[in-house]
Design a protein around this motif. Sequence first.
Motif, PDB file in Angstrom:
ATOM      1  N   SER A  14       0.817  -1.047   0.023  1.00  0.00           N
ATOM      2  CA  SER A  14      -0.185   0.082  -0.036  1.00  0.00           C
ATOM      3  C   SER A  14       0.835   1.271   0.047  1.00  0.00           C
ATOM      4  O   SER A  14       0.343   2.332   0.049  1.00  0.00           O
ATOM      5  CB  SER A  14      -0.844  -0.171   1.301  1.00  0.00           C
ATOM      6  N   ALA A  15       2.127   1.115  -0.022  1.00  0.00           N
ATOM      7  CA  ALA A  15       2.919   2.462  -0.108  1.00  0.00           C
ATOM      8  C   ALA A  15       4.122   1.933  -0.631  1.00  0.00           C
ATOM      9  O   ALA A  15       4.781   0.667  -0.759  1.00  0.00           O
ATOM     10  CB  ALA A  15       3.266   2.666   1.355  1.00  0.00           C
ATOM     11  N   PRO A  16       4.987   2.987  -1.415  1.00  0.00           N
ATOM     12  CA  PRO A  16       6.187   2.616  -2.067  1.00  0.00           C
ATOM     13  C   PRO A  16       7.351   2.037  -1.129  1.00  0.00           C
ATOM     14  O   PRO A  16       7.332   2.446  -0.411  1.00  0.00           O
ATOM     15  CB  PRO A  16       6.710   3.913  -2.700  1.00  0.00           C
ATOM     16  N   GLY A  17       8.128   1.220  -2.050  1.00  0.00           N
ATOM     17  CA  GLY A  17       9.190   0.721  -1.112  1.00  0.00           C
ATOM     18  C   GLY A  17       9.042  -0.481  -0.348  1.00  0.00           C
ATOM     19  O   GLY A  17       9.685  -0.738   0.857  1.00  0.00           O
ATOM     20  N   ARG A  18       7.764  -1.019  -0.165  1.00  0.00           N
ATOM     21  CA  ARG A  18       7.527  -2.109   0.740  1.00  0.00           C
ATOM     22  C   ARG A  18       6.967  -3.185   0.195  1.00  0.00           C
ATOM     23  O   ARG A  18       6.620  -3.128  -1.157  1.00  0.00           O
ATOM     24  CB  ARG A  18       6.182  -1.470   1.717  1.00  0.00           C
ATOM     25  N   ARG A  19       6.927  -4.293   0.866  1.00  0.00           N
ATOM     26  CA  ARG A  19       6.615  -5.669   0.382  1.00  0.00           C
ATOM     27  C   ARG A  19       5.773  -6.075   1.667  1.00  0.00           C
ATOM     28  O   ARG A  19       6.270  -6.056   2.692  1.00  0.00           O
ATOM     29  CB  ARG A  19       7.801  -6.751   0.199  1.00  0.00           C
ATOM     30  N   ILE A  20       4.677  -6.863   1.175  1.00  0.00           N
ATOM     31  CA  ILE A  20       3.905  -7.442   2.204  1.00  0.00           C
ATOM     32  C   ILE A  20       3.778  -9.013   2.115  1.00  0.00           C
ATOM     33  O   ILE A  20       3.337  -9.419   1.047  1.00  0.00           O
ATOM     34  CB  ILE A  20       2.360  -7.124   2.061  1.00  0.00           C
ATOM     35  N   MET A  21       4.063  -9.618   3.204  1.00  0.00           N
ATOM     36  CA  MET A  21       3.937 -11.003   2.950  1.00  0.00           C
ATOM     37  C   MET A  21       3.174 -11.772   4.069  1.00  0.00           C
ATOM     38  O   MET A  21       3.123 -11.230   5.330  1.00  0.00           O
ATOM     39  CB  MET A  21       5.471 -11.596   3.284  1.00  0.00           C
ATOM     40  N   VAL A  22       2.523 -12.696   3.933  1.00  0.00           N
ATOM     41  CA  VAL A  22       1.697 -13.305   4.844  1.00  0.00           C
ATOM     42  C   VAL A  22       2.095 -14.989   5.033  1.00  0.00           C
ATOM     43  O   VAL A  22       2.228 -15.677   4.228  1.00  0.00           O
ATOM     44  CB  VAL A  22       0.276 -13.348   4.505  1.00  0.00           C
ATOM     45  N   ASN A  23       2.635 -15.176   6.146  1.00  0.00           N
ATOM     46  CA  ASN A  23       2.950 -16.546   6.616  1.00  0.00           C
ATOM     47  C   ASN A  23       2.237 -17.088   7.583  1.00  0.00           C
ATOM     48  O   ASN A  23       1.525 -16.704   8.384  1.00  0.00           O
ATOM     49  CB  ASN A  23       4.676 -16.602   7.324  1.00  0.00           C
ATOM     50  N   LYS A  24       1.971 -18.634   7.374  1.00  0.00           N
ATOM     51  CA  LYS A  24       1.100 -19.308   8.382  1.00  0.00           C
ATOM     52  C   LYS A  24       2.053 -20.036   9.337  1.00  0.00           C
ATOM     53  O   LYS A  24       3.269 -20.819   8.797  1.00  0.00           O
ATOM     54  CB  LYS A  24       0.088 -20.188   7.645  1.00  0.00           C
ATOM     55  N   GLU A  25       2.037 -19.999  10.645  1.00  0.00           N
ATOM     56  CA  GLU A  25       2.870 -20.744  11.384  1.00  0.00           C
ATOM     57  C   GLU A  25       2.059 -21.494  12.335  1.00  0.00           C
ATOM     58  O   GLU A  25       0.909 -21.108  12.626  1.00  0.00           O
ATOM     59  CB  GLU A  25       3.676 -19.571  12.237  1.00  0.00           C
ATOM     60  N   PRO A  26       2.782 -22.690  12.855  1.00  0.00           N
ATOM     61  CA  PRO A  26       1.850 -23.402  13.945  1.00  0.00           C
ATOM     62  C   PRO A  26       1.442 -22.655  15.104  1.00  0.00           C
ATOM     63  O   PRO A  26       2.378 -21.605  15.604  1.00  0.00           O
ATOM     64  CB  PRO A  26       2.885 -24.689  14.074  1.00  0.00           C
ATOM     65  N   ILE A  27       0.347 -22.854  15.469  1.00  0.00           N
ATOM     66  CA  ILE A  27       0.108 -21.948  16.748  1.00  0.00           C
ATOM     67  C   ILE A  27       0.772 -22.455  18.151  1.00  0.00           C
ATOM     68  O   ILE A  27       0.988 -21.568  19.096  1.00  0.00           O
ATOM     69  CB  ILE A  27      -1.629 -22.120  16.942  1.00  0.00           C
ATOM     70  N   GLY A  28       1.258 -23.702  18.294  1.00  0.00           N
ATOM     71  CA  GLY A  28       2.096 -23.741  19.443  1.00  0.00           C
ATOM     72  C   GLY A  28       1.467 -24.997  20.057  1.00  0.00           C
ATOM     73  O   GLY A  28       0.678 -26.104  19.548  1.00  0.00           O
ATOM     74  N   VAL A  29       1.844 -25.103  21.439  1.00  0.00           N
ATOM     75  CA  VAL A  29       1.331 -26.252  22.166  1.00  0.00           C
ATOM     76  C   VAL A  29      -0.392 -26.309  22.208  1.00  0.00           C
ATOM     77  O   VAL A  29      -1.119 -25.344  22.500  1.00  0.00           O
ATOM     78  CB  VAL A  29       1.762 -26.341  23.610  1.00  0.00           C
ATOM     79  N   CYS A  30      -0.761 -27.554  21.812  1.00  0.00           N
ATOM     80  CA  CYS A  30      -2.351 -27.602  21.599  1.00  0.00           C
ATOM     81  C   CYS A  30      -2.677 -28.647  22.723  1.00  0.00           C
ATOM     82  O   CYS A  30      -1.867 -29.700  22.965  1.00  0.00           O
ATOM     83  CB  CYS A  30      -2.625 -28.030  20.331  1.00  0.00           C
ATOM     84  N   ALA A  31      -3.810 -28.474  23.326  1.00  0.00           N
ATOM     85  CA  ALA A  31      -4.402 -29.315  24.177  1.00  0.00           C
ATOM     86  C   ALA A  31      -5.653 -29.713  23.550  1.00  0.00           C
ATOM     87  O   ALA A  31      -6.490 -29.125  22.896  1.00  0.00           O
ATOM     88  CB  ALA A  31      -4.992 -28.730  25.575  1.00  0.00           C
ATOM     89  N   ALA A  32      -6.289 -31.197  23.964  1.00  0.00           N
ATOM     90  CA  ALA A  32      -7.278 -31.745  23.411  1.00  0.00           C
ATOM     91  C   ALA A  32      -7.972 -32.568  24.353  1.00  0.00           C
ATOM     92  O   ALA A  32      -7.574 -33.341  25.168  1.00  0.00           O
ATOM     93  CB  ALA A  32      -7.030 -32.732  21.971  1.00  0.00           C
ATOM     94  N   ILE A  33      -9.523 -32.480  24.496  1.00  0.00           N
ATOM     95  CA  ILE A  33     -10.264 -33.235  25.380  1.00  0.00           C
ATOM     96  C   ILE A  33     -11.224 -33.953  24.398  1.00  0.00           C
ATOM     97  O   ILE A  33     -11.841 -33.232  23.609  1.00  0.00           O
ATOM     98  CB  ILE A  33     -10.761 -32.211  26.617  1.00  0.00           C
ATOM     99  N   THR A  34     -11.283 -35.242  24.516  1.00  0.00           N
ATOM    100  CA  THR A  34     -12.149 -35.836  23.719  1.00  0.00           C
ATOM    101  C   THR A  34     -13.010 -36.677  24.122  1.00  0.00           C
ATOM    102  O   THR A  34     -12.980 -37.059  25.493  1.00  0.00           O
ATOM    103  CB  THR A  34     -11.173 -36.892  22.686  1.00  0.00           C
ATOM    104  N   PRO A  35     -14.133 -37.303  23.459  1.00  0.00           N
ATOM    105  CA  PRO A  35     -15.409 -37.903  24.080  1.00  0.00           C
ATOM    106  C   PRO A  35     -15.170 -39.672  23.759  1.00  0.00           C
ATOM    107  O   PRO A  35     -14.278 -40.036  23.176  1.00  0.00           O
ATOM    108  CB  PRO A  35     -16.491 -37.285  23.106  1.00  0.00           C
ATOM    109  N   TRP A  36     -16.151 -40.065  24.556  1.00  0.00           N
ATOM    110  CA  TRP A  36     -16.122 -41.761  24.301  1.00  0.00           C
ATOM    111  C   TRP A  36     -16.740 -42.431  23.250  1.00  0.00           C
ATOM    112  O   TRP A  36     -16.675 -43.526  23.154  1.00  0.00           O
ATOM    113  CB  TRP A  36     -16.796 -42.236  25.929  1.00  0.00           C
ATOM    114  N   ASN A  37     -17.595 -41.399  22.366  1.00  0.00           N
ATOM    115  CA  ASN A  37     -18.289 -42.304  21.373  1.00  0.00           C
ATOM    116  C   ASN A  37     -17.590 -42.560  20.223  1.00  0.00           C
ATOM    117  O   ASN A  37     -17.779 -43.469  19.599  1.00  0.00           O
ATOM    118  CB  ASN A  37     -19.584 -41.299  21.071  1.00  0.00           C
TER     119      ASN A  37
END
Length: 485
Positions: A135-158
């Motif tokens: 959106s401005a001269p002399g700039r570049r815009i990048m979007v990276n996707k990164e892992p969110i980090g430590v995840c916890a999961a709680i799961t059911p019996w079915n």
Amino acid sequence: MLTLKDPSLFKQQAYINGQWCDAESGEKIAVNNPATGDILGHVPKMGASEANRAIANANAAWKPWRALLAKDRAAILRRWHGLMLENCEDLAIIMTAEQGKSLTEARGEIAYGAAYIEWFAEEAKRIYGDTIPASAPGRRIMVNKEPIGVCAAITPWNFPSAMITRKAAPALAAGCTMVVKPAELTPFSALALAELARRAGVPDGVFNVITGNPVEIGGEFTANPTVRKLSFTGSTAVGRLLMQQSASSIKKLSLELGGNAPFIVFKDADLDAAVEGVLASKYRNSGQTCVCVNRIYVQDEVYDLFSSKLVEAVKKSFVVGNGFDAGVNQGPLINEAAVLKVEAQIDDALSKGARVLAGGKRHALGGTFFEPTVLADVTQAMAVAREETFGPIAPLFRFSSDEEVVAMANDTEFGLASYFFSRDIGRIWRVAEQLEYGMVGINTGILSSEVAPFGGVKQSGLGREGSKYGIEDYLVIKYWCIAGM
Ligand code: ADP
């Protein structure tokens, strides 16, 4: 005891940082076979302290795991997938023993659960970012996707296995690490998965399974700021509680909660196909899935014909019994509380004018076995219309117009799966658009697949599992603005 080809898949300890371990207190929980009431074995009764330790280990394992090339993570996941298939029979035996579903359904769940690992092994390599015109001269815009980090999961019996792979596979593919707490009723399927993860080469700390006190472990999962994301499958009540608890650390949440699936049979439907759809969706896992049909709306003109076809099919299709016995396709309900809920819904419906067309009571086998049931003349005023049943009751409601049935179908706080049968293409588009649900099965009672996004709207939850969308829940976006070029 269970007869397994590989008895070392039956683990009675938790798995933290690559080690099999007991609770610090030494306490254990007994696990029963719901078909017989026999004790199958024990697992550690862990609490907040062990959850804290597992989270710290998962955090230490995160950096090296995310640093691997995606194709190397994918290779490990593919091995895990292969090991699940190679050990399908043992995994199915463990599942039937602790959960009660028939061996055929258990084998099906192992194949289905493994498919998520294969799918996300493939997706691991396709986590693409973006470049955006600046959106401005002399700039570049990048979007990276990164892992969110430590995840916890709680799961059911079915679904003791697939509800874990649906979470762990995208997490690990994305470069996250995970601590899972399976349901206390069905921990052995989860522990067998951990053993196979170990054999597949998942590094220590990347995938952990802890068993024990849900309130304490859930408390630590939600309060601990190292956990960046919590994924939960279970009841809306517990989901709501976990969401409140997660507010303190602003965690990203995936919630797969309850459903109250409508199944609409329009007068132009193929009635035999619609009956098949009900059999497949309503009575799967003895009615104990969150996408099971809960309310069947049948148009006036075909109500009597459809009900008689359904009753005939229910009477001849199902054999109730121990899931290990040949020919059985309806196992027990998970526990006495589940039977009491089903009985209460039937009593309420009968007291308000419904009629029993099939089943309607506990099965002669005793225990928690229940007869596949069909109720007629059910109305929106009955509890079965409002509450998720989680049991083998098929309640038949009447309707006359499309507008009326869409309003009735949407008259619930839930919004997970919905189904309808029609052969009119205009109606198919209109009704599919008007149903306030995350998933719509049109001319089918089965819609779950690793390639498609599973999830709900309204109070059925947040996020999607499976498909290209499923991995997004485990990623965060990082925007780079590069100036001075
Ligand atoms: P269901 O009615 O299917 O048993 P629940 O929502 O009670 O559904 O259980 C799903 C999972 O949530 C299980 O692993 C259970 O141990 C866990 N759970 C239940 N209560 C809590 C809680 N207060 N905090 C964290 N987890 C919980």
